[in-house]
Design an enzyme around this catalytic site. Structure first.
Site, PDB file in Angstrom:
ATOM      1  N   ASN A  13      -2.330  -8.235 -13.117  1.00  0.00           N
ATOM      2  CA  ASN A  13      -3.022  -8.454 -11.842  1.00  0.00           C
ATOM      3  C   ASN A  13      -4.507  -8.500 -12.193  1.00  0.00           C
ATOM      4  O   ASN A  13      -5.096  -7.471 -12.550  1.00  0.00           O
ATOM      5  CB  ASN A  13      -2.698  -7.300 -10.901  1.00  0.00           C
ATOM      6  CG  ASN A  13      -3.105  -7.504  -9.469  1.00  0.00           C
ATOM      7  OD1 ASN A  13      -3.077  -6.560  -8.687  1.00  0.00           O
ATOM      8  ND2 ASN A  13      -3.466  -8.707  -9.064  1.00  0.00           N
ATOM      9  N   ASN A  66     -10.161 -10.750  -1.894  1.00  0.00           N
ATOM     10  CA  ASN A  66      -8.983 -11.501  -2.319  1.00  0.00           C
ATOM     11  C   ASN A  66      -9.370 -12.907  -2.771  1.00  0.00           C
ATOM     12  O   ASN A  66     -10.434 -13.422  -2.430  1.00  0.00           O
ATOM     13  CB  ASN A  66      -7.977 -11.617  -1.172  1.00  0.00           C
ATOM     14  CG  ASN A  66      -7.281 -10.311  -0.872  1.00  0.00           C
ATOM     15  OD1 ASN A  66      -6.881  -9.586  -1.770  1.00  0.00           O
ATOM     16  ND2 ASN A  66      -7.134 -10.000   0.413  1.00  0.00           N
ATOM     17  N   CYS A  75      -6.897  -1.875  -3.410  1.00  0.00           N
ATOM     18  CA  CYS A  75      -6.126  -2.565  -4.441  1.00  0.00           C
ATOM     19  C   CYS A  75      -5.869  -1.573  -5.567  1.00  0.00           C
ATOM     20  O   CYS A  75      -6.812  -1.117  -6.220  1.00  0.00           O
ATOM     21  CB  CYS A  75      -6.877  -3.790  -4.956  1.00  0.00           C
ATOM     22  SG  CYS A  75      -6.034  -4.649  -6.298  1.00  0.00           S
ATOM     23  N   ASN A  77      -4.219  -1.826  -8.597  1.00  0.00           N
ATOM     24  CA  ASN A  77      -4.565  -2.282  -9.944  1.00  0.00           C
ATOM     25  C   ASN A  77      -6.066  -2.516 -10.055  1.00  0.00           C
ATOM     26  O   ASN A  77      -6.680  -2.258 -11.088  1.00  0.00           O
ATOM     27  CB  ASN A  77      -3.805  -3.564 -10.277  1.00  0.00           C
ATOM     28  CG  ASN A  77      -2.320  -3.314 -10.458  1.00  0.00           C
ATOM     29  OD1 ASN A  77      -1.918  -2.405 -11.168  1.00  0.00           O
ATOM     30  ND2 ASN A  77      -1.501  -4.107  -9.801  1.00  0.00           N
ATOM     31  N   ASN A 224       1.356  -7.330   2.931  1.00  0.00           N
ATOM     32  CA  ASN A 224       1.870  -7.510   1.587  1.00  0.00           C
ATOM     33  C   ASN A 224       3.381  -7.347   1.662  1.00  0.00           C
ATOM     34  O   ASN A 224       3.880  -6.380   2.260  1.00  0.00           O
ATOM     35  CB  ASN A 224       1.285  -6.463   0.642  1.00  0.00           C
ATOM     36  CG  ASN A 224      -0.229  -6.540   0.562  1.00  0.00           C
ATOM     37  OD1 ASN A 224      -0.776  -7.359  -0.144  1.00  0.00           O
ATOM     38  ND2 ASN A 224      -0.907  -5.679   1.314  1.00  0.00           N
ATOM     39  N   GLU A 241       1.379 -10.909  -2.376  1.00  0.00           N
ATOM     40  CA  GLU A 241       0.207 -10.192  -1.890  1.00  0.00           C
ATOM     41  C   GLU A 241      -0.518 -10.974  -0.806  1.00  0.00           C
ATOM     42  O   GLU A 241      -0.765 -12.175  -0.947  1.00  0.00           O
ATOM     43  CB  GLU A 241      -0.759  -9.902  -3.039  1.00  0.00           C
ATOM     44  CG  GLU A 241      -0.305  -8.775  -3.948  1.00  0.00           C
ATOM     45  CD  GLU A 241      -1.467  -8.153  -4.701  1.00  0.00           C
ATOM     46  OE1 GLU A 241      -2.458  -7.745  -4.043  1.00  0.00           O
ATOM     47  OE2 GLU A 241      -1.397  -8.080  -5.937  1.00  0.00           O
ATOM     48  N   ARG A 242      -0.860 -10.267   0.234  1.00  0.00           N
ATOM     49  CA  ARG A 242      -1.634 -10.845   1.328  1.00  0.00           C
ATOM     50  C   ARG A 242      -2.937 -11.423   0.786  1.00  0.00           C
ATOM     51  O   ARG A 242      -3.736 -10.740   0.159  1.00  0.00           O
ATOM     52  CB  ARG A 242      -1.926  -9.738   2.354  1.00  0.00           C
ATOM     53  CG  ARG A 242      -2.713 -10.169   3.566  1.00  0.00           C
ATOM     54  CD  ARG A 242      -2.991  -8.995   4.485  1.00  0.00           C
ATOM     55  NE  ARG A 242      -3.784  -7.949   3.851  1.00  0.00           N
ATOM     56  CZ  ARG A 242      -4.442  -7.001   4.509  1.00  0.00           C
ATOM     57  NH1 ARG A 242      -4.396  -6.951   5.829  1.00  0.00           N
ATOM     58  NH2 ARG A 242      -5.135  -6.086   3.865  1.00  0.00           N
ATOM     59  N   CYS A 250       1.132  -5.113  -8.309  1.00  0.00           N
ATOM     60  CA  CYS A 250       0.383  -4.658  -7.134  1.00  0.00           C
ATOM     61  C   CYS A 250       0.506  -3.140  -7.081  1.00  0.00           C
ATOM     62  O   CYS A 250       1.605  -2.609  -6.878  1.00  0.00           O
ATOM     63  CB  CYS A 250       0.935  -5.290  -5.862  1.00  0.00           C
ATOM     64  SG  CYS A 250       0.145  -4.702  -4.336  1.00  0.00           S
ATOM     65  N   GLY A 251      -0.603  -2.448  -7.307  1.00  0.00           N
ATOM     66  CA  GLY A 251      -0.565  -0.993  -7.354  1.00  0.00           C
ATOM     67  C   GLY A 251      -0.226  -0.363  -6.023  1.00  0.00           C
ATOM     68  O   GLY A 251       0.626   0.528  -5.936  1.00  0.00           O
ATOM     69  N   THR A 252      -0.884  -0.811  -4.940  1.00  0.00           N
ATOM     70  CA  THR A 252      -0.557  -0.255  -3.632  1.00  0.00           C
ATOM     71  C   THR A 252       0.871  -0.643  -3.245  1.00  0.00           C
ATOM     72  O   THR A 252       1.571   0.125  -2.580  1.00  0.00           O
ATOM     73  CB  THR A 252      -1.538  -0.752  -2.553  1.00  0.00           C
ATOM     74  OG1 THR A 252      -1.552  -2.185  -2.536  1.00  0.00           O
ATOM     75  CG2 THR A 252      -2.938  -0.225  -2.800  1.00  0.00           C
TER      76      THR A 252
END
Length: 311
Positions: A13, A66, A75, A77, A224, A241-242, A250-252
């Site tokens: 990412n 983004n 975010c 990552n 997301n 991802e949005r 995607c960490g979250t």
């Protein structure tokens, strides 16, 4: 005038990191999209401007944009890459092993290890407690389940699609997530896959299916979208991802999948979460805090003429 940048990634990412501690850089959405374009620009999932924080306890503020030019609250990552940038450029003390990053979602405490050269190797981020109240996620649905403590959440939101109905658990980690666990890939129609002869999470057409749900009416700020399954020893996921389309990690999103799996009694509160770009270790601790542990890497540094990307 040329601007220095560093290209970094967390499990693939990737981000364009720019030191903006003078708060002098303002990028238009068109500039961001052009810089993030993988053919005509540097190429990235987003841009992170390193800015001063108004919070005295924070080392700096992470201003994350983004690839489509929209701002993101958080975010996972990206915040690890942000920490690595602060550590590797000595913005934090050379003997430090912890820092606090300021974000649109609030301060995030980060503990990190260093390699032999003193650069950050791995970070554990305190991602905060998951937000479950529907109006705060946000999701336009009433709670249909409750935690052991009695907090209501949307655990099984059914949304129709051209590929049948998918059921989502909705969680915010400072940004909105909708997680669907698919138990029977064979039940989905052929056109949901890039290779219908081998239906699985690996061949799901996330770019097409994810885009449909990202903008579903139930998600007033978009969402997301995580497609997940329970695997041996942990969880496996892919994410749309949005504002970015599918990313390698995607960490979250990994945090949201871990929380959703625990909420729906599919898995324990601590898991290794496998993404396309690698594995993150996620723990939803008993005190409510979600901890994310993983690496961040520097790809290269360079200079760019931002004016060349003007509209």
């Amino acid at each position: 005038m040329l601007t220095r940048f560093t290209k970094m990634n967390g499990l693939g990412n990737d981000f364009i990191m720019i030191d903006d501690r003078m708060s002098s850089i303002e990028l238009t959405a068109a500039q961001v999209a052009s810089l993030c374009d993988r053919h005509f620009g540097i190429g990235a999932d987003g841009i992170i401007l390193v800015r001063p924080s108004e919070r005295p306890e924070c080392a700096a503020y992470m201003h994350y944009i983004n690839a489509d030019g929209t701002l993101a609250q958080m975010c996972g990552n990206g915040v690890r890459c942000f920490a690595k940038f602060l550590v590797d450029t000595d913005i934090v003390a050379q003997d430090a092993t912890e820092l606090t990053a300021d974000t649109m979602a609030g301060p995030r405490r980060i503990a990190f290890t260093r390699d032999a050269a003193g650069c950050m190797a791995e970070a554990t981020v305190q991602m905060g407690s998951p937000i479950l109240a529907p109006d705060a996620v946000p999701v336009a649905a009433a709670p249909d389940a409750a935690t052991d403590a009695g907090e209501g959440f949307v655990g099984s939101l059914e949304i129709a699609s051209p590929w049948g109905a998918f059921t989502f658990t909705c969680v915010s980690m400072g940004n909105p997530h909708a997680v669907t666990f698919v138990g029977d890939w064979q039940a989905l129609p052929d056109d949901a896959f890039t290779d219908p002869s081998a239906k699985s999470l690996s061949t799901l057409d996330v770019g097409k299916v994810g885009a449909f749900f990202e903008s579903a009416e139930a998600f007033p700020e978009k969402a997301n979208i995580e497609f997940a399954e329970v695997a041996d020893g942990g969880l496996r996921m892919r994410v749309y991802e949005r504002g970015c389309a599918e990313t390698l990690a995607c960490g979250t999103g990994a945090c949201a999948v871990d929380v959703a799996a625990a909420l729906t009694h599919r898995a324990p509160r601590a898991n290794e979460v496998e993404l396309l770009g690698g594995v993150l270790r996620i723990e939803w601790a008993d005190d409510g805090m979600v901890l994310m542990t993983g690496p961040a890497m520097t790809s290269y540094a360079g200079e760019v003429d931002l004016s060349a990307y003007d509209e």
